[in-house]
Design an enzyme around this catalytic site. Structure first.
Site, PDB file in Angstrom:
ATOM      1  N   SER B 125       0.784  -1.252  -0.035  1.00 26.55           N
ATOM      2  CA  SER B 125       0.116   0.148  -0.138  1.00 26.55           C
ATOM      3  C   SER B 125       0.853   1.288  -0.129  1.00 26.55           C
ATOM      4  CB  SER B 125      -0.856  -0.010   1.117  1.00 26.55           C
ATOM      5  OG  SER B 125      -1.430   1.445   1.490  1.00 26.55           O
ATOM      6  N   TYR B 153      -0.848   0.023  10.292  1.00 27.45           N
ATOM      7  CA  TYR B 153      -1.205  -0.755   8.939  1.00 27.45           C
ATOM      8  C   TYR B 153       0.214  -0.656   7.789  1.00 27.45           C
ATOM      9  CZ  TYR B 153      -3.645  -1.207   4.402  1.00 27.45           C
ATOM     10  OH  TYR B 153      -4.002  -1.321   3.081  1.00 27.45           O
ATOM     11  N   LYS B 157       2.521  -3.606   6.157  1.00 26.34           N
ATOM     12  CA  LYS B 157       2.592  -3.619   4.872  1.00 26.34           C
ATOM     13  C   LYS B 157       3.984  -3.779   4.514  1.00 26.34           C
ATOM     14  CE  LYS B 157      -1.618  -4.162   3.320  1.00 26.34           C
ATOM     15  NZ  LYS B 157      -1.987  -5.456   2.433  1.00 26.34           N
TER      16      LYS B 157
END
Lengths: 336, 336
Positions: B125, B153, B157
């Site tokens: 991402s 997050y 990733k």
């Protein structure tokens, strides 16, 4: 204050412990308890100190108990070395990833119980850097060079840098990751690290033994003495968060020297006969790993903390000789 | 060939599945079996296809069984979203780190048994990028911009990008990590992602509902349509290793647009009345997260694979409208 050193029976861990015990304080606070956690038993000269407690066992198991114990500070040095991780992938995952995660989660658990976030220094490594086909590596790797590690060891160190940063961001710890340059001259026997020869080509000749150099003399690499490395870890611990700047890992200072320059310094310090004990015998496995390592590093943020590398490589050799003044076998090559 | 999509019941996973089933092949090989793994049941319109198998359950548990099963290829899309990971740290660790590790280890297990390394596309991402005090973020983040993620997050990733690279280097998988830009317009209800409003400010007005925009109109961000995103994942899968270049993650193409430009495009495509259904109401939590996101991205390596973003944001809105031609409620704001 109460401190924990993981990898406390290792060379750097023991040297850090010795330094901390000698100075008696850290960041202006007296050291009451120093816990040395390691798979191997801590050195007797350290455990003889009433402030020292040893915890022997795999870090993963040790971390379970840490959930019930408060520490003011942690130096997380425990690690499987690069050669070991290449040879045994699962060992690397367990020793370098899972153990760090378990340690961080134990500290997080304490913070969630209301404890002050523990200050933690994580020893990352220059091995996070390497050349990827999509990202050429610069001649000198800087604090903000994009790491594209080419070993599992470097990969795990980089991953842990980011875990430390995120646990810090969340307020679970006060973490700082510092990338160690290759530490030389290490005492003792060669270990599984691909960089082991950097110490071997100085240590063995000084002890009167032949040393094999597995790479060519023009290999250049950033190295740091044990003393400067330990000073760097302590300075990074003591820095305010503002002085550390951000949560990204920084490079500790290194001296960018070629194997040729190391041997020239050896001759200058110890004489021709000592230097002549080094034989070049290429090891493709080692040379292949080393070819992917940086040829040099800069350390701008560390300089901002007042940290500098040695002035010249001969100083590193002199430090090793001074450290071993009381160990005649380590230096018997000098008088030979 | 036999393929696995993790997160196969999610929006992107289902769209990828639909596309693969419609084209019937991938990289010139017929698709015999398409396994959709997800916590939620796969969509009936997909499971109606005899080539589709659904595996429902937490990925961590599903991976255990995968150790006994060979796949030619995997699209690993399953993930907890950014807002969820900020709210529940352990959920993020489990869903985004531990599950990916378990998947990679299952594939490694197959390779160690002699299977051909499975080709794997990992959906990373743009959230890996963020500003750190030590590392300012450039106006446009590139393939080789240093990621210093500012969310759990993004951290997870990034960590998984490096695991994919290292498992690939070791020959356990043939892995490629592609960083998705924010996908808009997503159908359905708002989700826990901090980026959810990027879809909401288009989707809700088109459905005749009021939408709240929690950030200011000058917020700029790289976005990509569902269709281009799925095309990107497929192209990255089909690329030769040489064409992918290296093992480092690449950026998928995005259109760098401001909220203002999105709303102007909405007005151009759907009229003033639709656009007027968007109300600005600042949400400090969302705005704080978004402030740390890149304002734009470049995608040089993806361009080398022939991938381009949409020409303009209006195309993305038109795509959403065309996709929902058969769903009048989704578009009832258009005729209002």
């Amino acid at each position: 204050m109460k401190l924990l050193i993981t990898g406390g029976a290792g060379f750097l861990g023991a040297r850090l412990a010795r330094t901390l015990l000698d100075q008696g304080q850290l960041g202006g606070r007296n050291i009451q308890t120093l816990v040395l956690a390691d798979q191997a038993p801590a050195r007797a000269e350290l455990t003889a100190d009433p402030r020292v407690q040893a915890r022997v066992g795999p870090l993963l198991a040790t971390c379970e108990a840490l959930r019930e114990e408060d520490f003011d500070g942690v130096f997380h040095l425990a690690s499987a070395v690069s050669g070991e991780c290449e040879a045994d992938f699962e060992l690397g995952l367990r020793s370098n990833l899972d153990s760090t995660r378990a340690l961080l989660d134990a500290l997080r658990h304490r913070a969630e119980q209301g404890a002050t976030p523990t200050r933690l220094v994580f020893s990352s490594s220059v091995a996070v850097f390497g050349p990827d086909a999509a990202v050429p590596m610069p001649a000198l790797v800087a604090d903000d060079t994009l790491p594209t590690p080419q070993t599992s060891y470097g990969t795990h160190k980089l991953i842990c840098e980011h875990l430390v940063a995120d646990y810090t961001r969340k307020g679970y710890i006060d973490g700082r990751a510092a990338r160690l340059m290759t530490v030389a001259v290490r005492p003792g026997r060669p270990n599984g690290a691909a960089s082991s020869f950097f110490s071997g080509i100085i240590r063995e000749p000084l002890a009167g033994e032949t040393a094999i150099c597995p790479v060519s003399p023009d290999v250049q690499h950033p190295v740091s003495s044990p003393q400067r490395t330990v000073q760097g870890l302590i300075r990074v611990y003591e820095a305010s968060r503002e002085a550390f700047v951000g949560r990204t890992a920084l490079n500790l200072p290194g001296l960018n020297v070629t194997v040729q320059q190391m041997l020239d310094a050896l001759e200058a310090v110890a004489g021709r006969a000592v230097r002549d004990r080094v034989r070049f015998e290429r090891d493709e496995r080692i040379a292949g790993i080393v070819a992917n390592w940086p040829r040099g590093a800069t350390a701008r943020r560390a300089a901002g903390l007042g940290l500098q590398p040695e002035a010249e490589y001969a100083d590193i050799i002199r430090q090793y000789i001074a450290d071993h003044a009381g160990h005649p076998t380590a230096l018997k090559g000098l008088s030979a």
